[in-house]
Design a protein around this motif. Structure first.
Motif, PDB file in Angstrom:
ATOM      1  N   ASP A  16       0.831  -1.212   0.000  1.00  0.00           N
ATOM      2  CA  ASP A  16       0.000   0.000   0.000  1.00  0.00           C
ATOM      3  C   ASP A  16       0.865   1.263   0.000  1.00  0.00           C
ATOM      4  O   ASP A  16       0.553   2.234  -0.694  1.00  0.00           O
ATOM      5  CB  ASP A  16      -0.931   0.022   1.217  1.00  0.00           C
ATOM      6  CG  ASP A  16      -2.228  -0.716   0.972  1.00  0.00           C
ATOM      7  OD1 ASP A  16      -2.401  -1.286  -0.125  1.00  0.00           O
ATOM      8  OD2 ASP A  16      -3.075  -0.715   1.889  1.00  0.00           O
ATOM      9  N   GLY A  17       1.946   1.241   0.768  1.00  0.00           N
ATOM     10  CA  GLY A  17       2.847   2.383   0.815  1.00  0.00           C
ATOM     11  C   GLY A  17       3.429   2.690  -0.551  1.00  0.00           C
ATOM     12  O   GLY A  17       3.538   3.846  -0.956  1.00  0.00           O
ATOM     13  N   MET A  18       3.783   1.622  -1.284  1.00  0.00           N
ATOM     14  CA  MET A  18       4.328   1.803  -2.626  1.00  0.00           C
ATOM     15  C   MET A  18       3.236   2.285  -3.585  1.00  0.00           C
ATOM     16  O   MET A  18       3.443   3.226  -4.341  1.00  0.00           O
ATOM     17  CB  MET A  18       4.904   0.469  -3.121  1.00  0.00           C
ATOM     18  CG  MET A  18       6.164   0.637  -3.895  1.00  0.00           C
ATOM     19  SD  MET A  18       7.017  -0.897  -4.293  1.00  0.00           S
ATOM     20  CE  MET A  18       5.761  -2.099  -4.558  1.00  0.00           C
ATOM     21  N   ALA A  19       2.074   1.645  -3.535  1.00  0.00           N
ATOM     22  CA  ALA A  19       0.999   1.979  -4.470  1.00  0.00           C
ATOM     23  C   ALA A  19       0.506   3.413  -4.291  1.00  0.00           C
ATOM     24  O   ALA A  19       0.201   4.088  -5.273  1.00  0.00           O
ATOM     25  CB  ALA A  19      -0.166   1.004  -4.307  1.00  0.00           C
ATOM     26  N   PHE A  20       0.435   3.865  -3.059  1.00  0.00           N
ATOM     27  CA  PHE A  20      -0.167   5.174  -2.786  1.00  0.00           C
ATOM     28  C   PHE A  20       0.857   6.226  -2.345  1.00  0.00           C
ATOM     29  O   PHE A  20       0.486   7.268  -1.807  1.00  0.00           O
ATOM     30  CB  PHE A  20      -1.295   5.027  -1.768  1.00  0.00           C
ATOM     31  CG  PHE A  20      -2.385   4.116  -2.265  1.00  0.00           C
ATOM     32  CD1 PHE A  20      -3.145   4.457  -3.382  1.00  0.00           C
ATOM     33  CD2 PHE A  20      -2.607   2.891  -1.671  1.00  0.00           C
ATOM     34  CE1 PHE A  20      -4.124   3.614  -3.870  1.00  0.00           C
ATOM     35  CE2 PHE A  20      -3.589   2.032  -2.154  1.00  0.00           C
ATOM     36  CZ  PHE A  20      -4.346   2.393  -3.251  1.00  0.00           C
ATOM     37  N   ALA A  21       2.153   5.936  -2.580  1.00  0.00           N
ATOM     38  CA  ALA A  21       3.238   6.868  -2.250  1.00  0.00           C
ATOM     39  C   ALA A  21       3.119   7.358  -0.808  1.00  0.00           C
ATOM     40  O   ALA A  21       3.263   8.542  -0.514  1.00  0.00           O
ATOM     41  CB  ALA A  21       3.263   8.043  -3.237  1.00  0.00           C
ATOM     42  N   ASN A  22       2.862   6.399   0.096  1.00  0.00           N
ATOM     43  CA  ASN A  22       2.665   6.712   1.509  1.00  0.00           C
ATOM     44  C   ASN A  22       3.991   6.545   2.253  1.00  0.00           C
ATOM     45  O   ASN A  22       4.366   5.436   2.645  1.00  0.00           O
ATOM     46  CB  ASN A  22       1.589   5.798   2.095  1.00  0.00           C
ATOM     47  CG  ASN A  22       1.275   6.108   3.535  1.00  0.00           C
ATOM     48  OD1 ASN A  22       2.109   6.586   4.289  1.00  0.00           O
ATOM     49  ND2 ASN A  22       0.043   5.823   3.923  1.00  0.00           N
ATOM     50  N   GLU A  23       4.687   7.654   2.420  1.00  0.00           N
ATOM     51  CA  GLU A  23       6.008   7.631   3.053  1.00  0.00           C
ATOM     52  C   GLU A  23       5.951   7.049   4.465  1.00  0.00           C
ATOM     53  O   GLU A  23       6.810   6.264   4.863  1.00  0.00           O
ATOM     54  CB  GLU A  23       6.582   9.049   3.084  1.00  0.00           C
ATOM     55  CG  GLU A  23       7.956   9.116   3.691  1.00  0.00           C
ATOM     56  CD  GLU A  23       8.564  10.508   3.633  1.00  0.00           C
ATOM     57  OE1 GLU A  23       9.595  10.692   4.303  1.00  0.00           O
ATOM     58  OE2 GLU A  23       8.046  11.395   2.935  1.00  0.00           O
ATOM     59  N   GLY A  24       4.944   7.409   5.232  1.00  0.00           N
ATOM     60  CA  GLY A  24       4.809   6.915   6.602  1.00  0.00           C
ATOM     61  C   GLY A  24       4.675   5.405   6.669  1.00  0.00           C
ATOM     62  O   GLY A  24       5.297   4.755   7.516  1.00  0.00           O
ATOM     63  N   ALA A  25       3.867   4.839   5.773  1.00  0.00           N
ATOM     64  CA  ALA A  25       3.692   3.383   5.746  1.00  0.00           C
ATOM     65  C   ALA A  25       4.999   2.690   5.390  1.00  0.00           C
ATOM     66  O   ALA A  25       5.363   1.671   5.996  1.00  0.00           O
ATOM     67  CB  ALA A  25       2.595   3.000   4.752  1.00  0.00           C
ATOM     68  N   LEU A  26       5.728   3.242   4.417  1.00  0.00           N
ATOM     69  CA  LEU A  26       6.997   2.626   4.014  1.00  0.00           C
ATOM     70  C   LEU A  26       8.028   2.720   5.136  1.00  0.00           C
ATOM     71  O   LEU A  26       8.766   1.761   5.388  1.00  0.00           O
ATOM     72  CB  LEU A  26       7.516   3.279   2.730  1.00  0.00           C
ATOM     73  CG  LEU A  26       6.671   2.994   1.486  1.00  0.00           C
ATOM     74  CD1 LEU A  26       7.120   3.859   0.325  1.00  0.00           C
ATOM     75  CD2 LEU A  26       6.727   1.516   1.119  1.00  0.00           C
ATOM     76  N   ARG A  27       8.085   3.835   5.832  1.00  0.00           N
ATOM     77  CA  ARG A  27       9.021   3.974   6.957  1.00  0.00           C
ATOM     78  C   ARG A  27       8.683   2.989   8.072  1.00  0.00           C
ATOM     79  O   ARG A  27       9.576   2.495   8.769  1.00  0.00           O
ATOM     80  CB  ARG A  27       9.030   5.399   7.497  1.00  0.00           C
ATOM     81  CG  ARG A  27       9.701   6.357   6.552  1.00  0.00           C
ATOM     82  CD  ARG A  27       9.971   7.728   7.168  1.00  0.00           C
ATOM     83  NE  ARG A  27      10.585   8.586   6.176  1.00  0.00           N
ATOM     84  CZ  ARG A  27      11.859   8.526   5.800  1.00  0.00           C
ATOM     85  NH1 ARG A  27      12.654   7.647   6.349  1.00  0.00           N
ATOM     86  NH2 ARG A  27      12.337   9.333   4.888  1.00  0.00           N
ATOM     87  N   LYS A  28       7.406   2.701   8.238  1.00  0.00           N
ATOM     88  CA  LYS A  28       6.970   1.751   9.255  1.00  0.00           C
ATOM     89  C   LYS A  28       7.308   0.310   8.863  1.00  0.00           C
ATOM     90  O   LYS A  28       7.591  -0.515   9.720  1.00  0.00           O
ATOM     91  CB  LYS A  28       5.457   1.904   9.449  1.00  0.00           C
ATOM     92  CG  LYS A  28       4.967   1.600  10.819  1.00  0.00           C
ATOM     93  CD  LYS A  28       3.513   2.003  10.956  1.00  0.00           C
ATOM     94  CE  LYS A  28       2.915   1.269  12.128  1.00  0.00           C
ATOM     95  NZ  LYS A  28       1.500   1.488  12.278  1.00  0.00           N
ATOM     96  N   ALA A  29       7.290   0.010   7.565  1.00  0.00           N
ATOM     97  CA  ALA A  29       7.514  -1.354   7.083  1.00  0.00           C
ATOM     98  C   ALA A  29       8.997  -1.719   7.012  1.00  0.00           C
ATOM     99  O   ALA A  29       9.356  -2.884   7.214  1.00  0.00           O
ATOM    100  CB  ALA A  29       6.875  -1.536   5.705  1.00  0.00           C
ATOM    101  N   PHE A  30       9.868  -0.750   6.707  1.00  0.00           N
ATOM    102  CA  PHE A  30      11.286  -1.014   6.469  1.00  0.00           C
ATOM    103  C   PHE A  30      12.163  -0.593   7.653  1.00  0.00           C
ATOM    104  O   PHE A  30      11.952   0.476   8.232  1.00  0.00           O
ATOM    105  CB  PHE A  30      11.778  -0.246   5.233  1.00  0.00           C
ATOM    106  CG  PHE A  30      11.399  -0.862   3.928  1.00  0.00           C
ATOM    107  CD1 PHE A  30      12.250  -1.756   3.290  1.00  0.00           C
ATOM    108  CD2 PHE A  30      10.198  -0.544   3.326  1.00  0.00           C
ATOM    109  CE1 PHE A  30      11.903  -2.323   2.071  1.00  0.00           C
ATOM    110  CE2 PHE A  30       9.839  -1.099   2.104  1.00  0.00           C
ATOM    111  CZ  PHE A  30      10.692  -1.996   1.474  1.00  0.00           C
TER     112      PHE A  30
END
Length: 119
Positions: A16-30
């Motif tokens: 979802d972070g990748m699909a919707f360019a959600n920086e917060g989600a990506l920071r939380k996942a990685f």
């Protein structure tokens, strides 16, 4: 929540972070020291987490109403480590992503991503 469910939740955050360019989600996942590696136009592309997130944000979000592709093909867990293969789409291309996760302080994080872009 089972370990597999917790891992799927992180993979969902990532997709979802990748699909919707959600920086917060990506920071939380990685994990902050994660590496994102793959072959791009004949050369190895080796990105830090922050460079990867910047590239995703620069690409911009998928159109509203988009249902991101997320086909989890494999999850293998050994104690506090896990491997996941997920097929997803980004910027109009289909990818197979091989994710290595580590459970740190009770939380699963992606520590490495190796990707293959399908032709």
């Amino acid at each position: 929540m089972s370990e597999e469910q917790a891992i799927r939740s992180v993979v969902h955050l990532y997709v979802d972070g990748m699909a919707f360019a959600n920086e917060g989600a990506l920071r939380k996942a990685f994990h902050p020291s994660a590496s994102i590696v793959g072959n791009s136009e004949g050369a190895v592309e080796w990105l830090t987490r922050d460079a990867f997130i910047a590239a995703v944000v620069a690409e911009g979000p998928a159109p509203p109403g988009t249902q991101p592709l997320m086909e989890v093909e494999m999850i293998h867990v050994t104690d506090d480590t896990a491997s996941v293969k997920v097929v997803d789409e980004f910027a109009g291309a289909r990818y197979s992503d091989y994710l290595s996760l580590l459970k740190i302080d009770g939380r699963w994080l992606i520590i490495n991503k190796v990707w293959h872009r399908h032709g």
